[in-house]
Design an enzyme around this catalytic site. Structure first.
Site, short mmCIF file in Angstrom:
data_model
loop_
_atom_site.label_atom_id
_atom_site.label_comp_id
_atom_site.label_asym_id
_atom_site.label_seq_id
_atom_site.Cartn_x
_atom_site.Cartn_y
_atom_site.Cartn_z
N ARG A 37 -15.96 26.22 -1.35
CA ARG A 37 -17.13 26.02 -2.21
C ARG A 37 -17.64 27.40 -2.63
NH1 ARG A 37 -15.73 21.18 -2.43
NH2 ARG A 37 -16.68 19.58 -1.14
N GLU A 38 -17.91 27.56 -3.91
CA GLU A 38 -18.52 28.78 -4.42
C GLU A 38 -19.98 28.48 -4.72
OE1 GLU A 38 -16.05 29.40 -7.82
OE2 GLU A 38 -14.54 30.51 -6.67
N GLU A 69 -37.66 41.33 -22.17
CA GLU A 69 -37.95 40.01 -22.74
C GLU A 69 -38.47 40.17 -24.17
OE1 GLU A 69 -39.37 36.77 -19.52
OE2 GLU A 69 -40.80 38.36 -19.90
N GLU A 77 -40.04 44.29 -20.02
CA GLU A 77 -39.46 45.15 -21.06
C GLU A 77 -38.14 44.63 -21.61
OE1 GLU A 77 -37.19 48.57 -18.44
OE2 GLU A 77 -39.29 48.90 -18.99
N ALA A 125 -41.19 30.39 -18.21
CA ALA A 125 -40.58 30.30 -16.88
C ALA A 125 -40.26 31.70 -16.38
CB ALA A 125 -39.31 29.47 -16.94
N GLU A 164 -30.65 27.38 -6.20
CA GLU A 164 -31.92 27.64 -6.88
C GLU A 164 -32.81 26.40 -6.86
OE1 GLU A 164 -33.78 28.87 -11.24
OE2 GLU A 164 -31.66 28.42 -11.07
N ARG A 176 -30.71 33.63 -25.08
CA ARG A 176 -30.12 33.45 -23.76
C ARG A 176 -28.64 33.75 -23.86
NH1 ARG A 176 -33.83 33.52 -19.75
NH2 ARG A 176 -35.40 31.89 -19.99
#
Length: 176
Positions: free
Chosen positions: A34-35, A137, A135, A73, A116, A61
């Site tokens: 599993r990774e 974003e 800076e 977010a 996550e 993105r």
């Protein structure tokens, strides 16, 4: 139902994520690899104005290779509480702080590859301060009415999971 970890190898350690490969024993006794991408977690905020309209941000993105329309977010800093992160990110990205912050959902955005956890908040009673983006974003603010949010949803203009979950919550929690 659990998989027993028998070996762990760190494959990559970056500024935000760590990738580890696990050798596990499955419930049927066979071995598999599993990774897993380890991530500190993040918050997403649905900022609702007095008139019921909602703030979104447009930003490029790289993984998607395009500009996405998203709710604000950001990543949790080490030891930071999700509520603190939500206040910080909202002010950084849209220049408002919430008078009221409500936890709506906690979820795994991609549990097949990452640990996550994302905390989705609704922010209301917004008070204007000053935008202060990181800076790296580059954001464009967009305010949409409820009717525009519905139209954008049906036109597939929301493409990421946190925004879709936030939009569905917004539409189903305000049944006027």
């Amino acid at each position: 139902m659990d998989e027993k970890i028998i070996e762990t190898v760190e494959k990559y350690k970056g500024r935000i994520i760590t990738v580890k490969e696990y050798r596990v024993v499955l419930i049927n006794g066979k071995e598999a690899k599993r990774e897993v991408v380890h991530h500190p977690g993040a918050v997403a905020i649905l900022p609702v104005l007095e008139d019921g309209s909602v703030f979104f941000v447009k930003q490029y993105r790289l993984p998607a290779q395009k500009v996405l329309l998203e709710i604000p977010a950001g990543k949790l800093d080490y030891g930071e509480k999700p509520e603190e992160c939500a206040y910080r990110e909202l002010e950084e990205e849209i220049g408002y702080v919430p008078g009221k912050l409500k936890l709506v959902h906690t979820f795994y955005p991609s549990p097949g590859i990452s640990d996550e956890v994302l905390y989705l908040f609704e922010a209301s009673n917004l008070k204007r301060t000053k935008e202060n983006p990181d800076e790296d974003e580059f954001l464009e603010l967009v305010i949409l009415s409820k009717d525009e949010v519905k139209r954008y949803l049906f036109e597939n203009k929301f493409e990421d999971s946190k925004t879709l979950i936030g939009v569905y919550y917004y539409l189903y929690s305000r049944r006027s």
